[in-house]
Every structure is written in C-alpha cells, then in structure tokens.
Design a protein around this motif. Structure first.
Motif, PDB file in Angstrom:
ATOM      1  N   ASP A 119       1.677  -2.131  -2.642  1.00 37.84           N
ATOM      2  CA  ASP A 119       2.003  -1.061  -3.581  1.00 37.84           C
ATOM      3  C   ASP A 119       0.976   0.067  -3.435  1.00 37.84           C
ATOM      4  O   ASP A 119       0.084   0.229  -4.273  1.00 37.84           O
ATOM      5  N   PRO A 120       1.111   0.863  -2.355  1.00 42.02           N
ATOM      6  CA  PRO A 120       0.114   1.916  -2.132  1.00 42.02           C
ATOM      7  C   PRO A 120       0.140   3.018  -3.188  1.00 42.02           C
ATOM      8  O   PRO A 120      -0.886   3.651  -3.431  1.00 42.02           O
ATOM      9  N   ASP A 121       1.281   3.227  -3.830  1.00 40.33           N
ATOM     10  CA  ASP A 121       1.335   4.255  -4.878  1.00 40.33           C
ATOM     11  C   ASP A 121       0.449   3.859  -6.063  1.00 40.33           C
ATOM     12  O   ASP A 121      -0.304   4.686  -6.594  1.00 40.33           O
ATOM     13  N   ALA A 122       0.536   2.597  -6.470  1.00 34.72           N
ATOM     14  CA  ALA A 122      -0.323   2.114  -7.559  1.00 34.72           C
ATOM     15  C   ALA A 122      -1.785   2.107  -7.107  1.00 34.72           C
ATOM     16  O   ALA A 122      -2.677   2.416  -7.897  1.00 34.72           O
TER      17      ALA A 122
ATOM     18  N   ASP B  98       2.879  12.038   5.111  1.00 31.43           N
ATOM     19  CA  ASP B  98       2.417  13.069   4.176  1.00 31.43           C
ATOM     20  C   ASP B  98       1.474  12.484   3.122  1.00 31.43           C
ATOM     21  O   ASP B  98       0.419  13.067   2.825  1.00 31.43           O
ATOM     22  N   GLU B  99       1.852  11.314   2.582  1.00 24.48           N
ATOM     23  CA  GLU B  99       0.983  10.642   1.613  1.00 24.48           C
ATOM     24  C   GLU B  99      -0.312  10.176   2.279  1.00 24.48           C
ATOM     25  O   GLU B  99      -1.384  10.218   1.678  1.00 24.48           O
ATOM     26  N   ALA B 100      -0.186   9.739   3.542  1.00 23.10           N
ATOM     27  CA  ALA B 100      -1.372   9.297   4.281  1.00 23.10           C
ATOM     28  C   ALA B 100      -2.351  10.457   4.453  1.00 23.10           C
ATOM     29  O   ALA B 100      -3.565  10.288   4.263  1.00 23.10           O
ATOM     30  N   ASP B 101      -1.832  11.636   4.803  1.00 22.20           N
ATOM     31  CA  ASP B 101      -2.691  12.814   4.963  1.00 22.20           C
ATOM     32  C   ASP B 101      -3.387  13.179   3.648  1.00 22.20           C
ATOM     33  O   ASP B 101      -4.583  13.487   3.625  1.00 22.20           O
TER      34      ASP B 101
ATOM     35  N   LEU C 232      -4.397   4.425   5.223  1.00 18.51           N
ATOM     36  CA  LEU C 232      -3.928   3.521   6.280  1.00 18.51           C
ATOM     37  C   LEU C 232      -2.647   2.797   5.871  1.00 18.51           C
ATOM     38  O   LEU C 232      -1.734   2.616   6.691  1.00 18.51           O
ATOM     39  N   GLU C 233      -2.580   2.385   4.635  1.00 14.85           N
ATOM     40  CA  GLU C 233      -1.365   1.697   4.156  1.00 14.85           C
ATOM     41  C   GLU C 233      -0.163   2.631   4.184  1.00 14.85           C
ATOM     42  O   GLU C 233       0.930   2.254   4.612  1.00 14.85           O
ATOM     43  N   TYR C 234      -0.369   3.872   3.730  1.00 15.44           N
ATOM     44  CA  TYR C 234       0.726   4.849   3.786  1.00 15.44           C
ATOM     45  C   TYR C 234       1.162   5.085   5.236  1.00 15.44           C
ATOM     46  O   TYR C 234       2.353   5.144   5.527  1.00 15.44           O
ATOM     47  N   GLU C 235       0.208   5.202   6.122  1.00 11.01           N
ATOM     48  CA  GLU C 235       0.527   5.425   7.538  1.00 11.01           C
ATOM     49  C   GLU C 235       1.313   4.241   8.094  1.00 11.01           C
ATOM     50  O   GLU C 235       2.297   4.413   8.806  1.00 11.01           O
TER      51      GLU C 235
END
Length: 190
Positions: A138-141, A178-181, A169-172
């Motif tokens: 759950d990368p958003d949390a 975009d979230e990773a950046d 890294l999790e978003y990537e």
C-alpha cells in the motif's frame, strides 16, 4: 529567607547518601554490574525479574535471546514497566518487521501514536508504519505516513529521506512513474 548555598550542599549530600544506602541509586548500577557476570539465559531471566525497573536489562535480554518470538515477548513485557522508553519500544518494531508481521507492526505503531509518547518514539512509530504499509503493498498509505513522519519533531532527516526513497521504489515497481518521481523529489528534499 534565602538559604546560603553552603547550607544546601550538606543537606543534598545527606539525601544522596540516604538514597544510596536504601538502593534507589545503587540498583541500576548494581544490576548493570551483575549483567557483566551473567553466563546463562536463566541467570539473565533471574536478574531481569529481580530488577524490572532497569530498562537496559530488558533490552539486553532481548538481544541475547536467539528466538525472536521470545525476544519480542521480553520487550513487550518490559514495555509494561517502561511504557515510554525507546529502548524497549523501537526494537519491537524491528522484530515485527523481521518476523514479517506488518499488520501487527502497524497496529503497534497506531497504538503508540495514540498515546503521549516522546518525539523519538513517535517518529520511529511513523517510520515503521511506512515500512508496514510497504510490506502490505500500500504505497499510497506509506506516502501519507511518510508525509506525517516529516511533521514529527523527532524525525531524523536521513531516515525520512530513506522512507521517501523506498516509497518511490515501490511506486516505480508498480508502474506508477509520476508518483515515483514525486516521492523521489520528497526524498531528495530531506
């Protein structure tokens, strides 16, 4: 009436001597001295049982316990005696992480954040919440928790940057560049 400084010092010396003789000041020192002589887990258990108010005994007992479940139980019991001491709280998070129990890690962090803990303990609770959310995919949390971590007074900027980098890294990994950046930018801002 103002007491002279010289009349205060003898009274303080008498008080310290009385406290020393009844063991209040000497117990932690004696326990740490006895700790050096411990040769077996049973001796360590006996020492910890004799002096439960010496925080270092709980921490050292957990470190010298090869079974992680038992080490976790020792620290949890120690937290009953020392509810705000990072030396018995933070290692619990580490053990829960190593035991791959992110749900319990998150529950413990939330319980700790709901109480009046010192800034250092609150910051570590948030950091391990990020870790737990990432383990739960759950990368958003995790990102929301990293943002809260940045607002904690006891937050280490290096650890905060690492938390954001892990979120990036999790978003990537999930194909969300975009979230990773954005998360990576947050990590570099630390």
């Amino acid at each position: 009436m103002r007491l002279a400084r010289t009349s205060f010092l003898p009274a303080l010396a008498v008080l310290l001597a009385a406290l020393s003789s009844c063991g209040i000041l000497g117990r932690p020192l004696n326990a740490m001295r006895d700790l050096r002589d411990v040769q077996s887990p049973s001796q360590l258990d006996a020492l910890r049982g004799r002096d439960p108010m010496v925080t270092d005994l709980w921490y050292v007992s957990a470190i010298h316990t090869p079974d992680q479940e038992r080490a976790l139980a020792i620290l949890e019991r120690g937290q009953r005696f020392h509810p705000h001491d990072p030396r018995v709280i933070i290692p619990q998070f580490t053990l829960l992480s190593e035991l791959h129990r992110p749900t319990e890690q998150l529950e413990k962090a939330q319980a700790i954040l709901a109480t009046g803990q010192p800034p250092e303990v609150r910051a570590w609770s948030r950091l391990f919440s990020v870790d737990a959310y990432l383990a739960l995919d759950d990368p958003d949390a995790a990102a929301a928790e990293a943002l809260k971590l940045g607002g904690e007074r006891g937050a280490d900027p290096v650890l905060l940057g690492q938390a954001w980098a892990r979120v990036a890294l999790e978003y990537e990994y999930l194909g969300r560049p975009d979230e990773a950046d954005a998360a990576l930018d947050s990590s570099l801002a630390q």
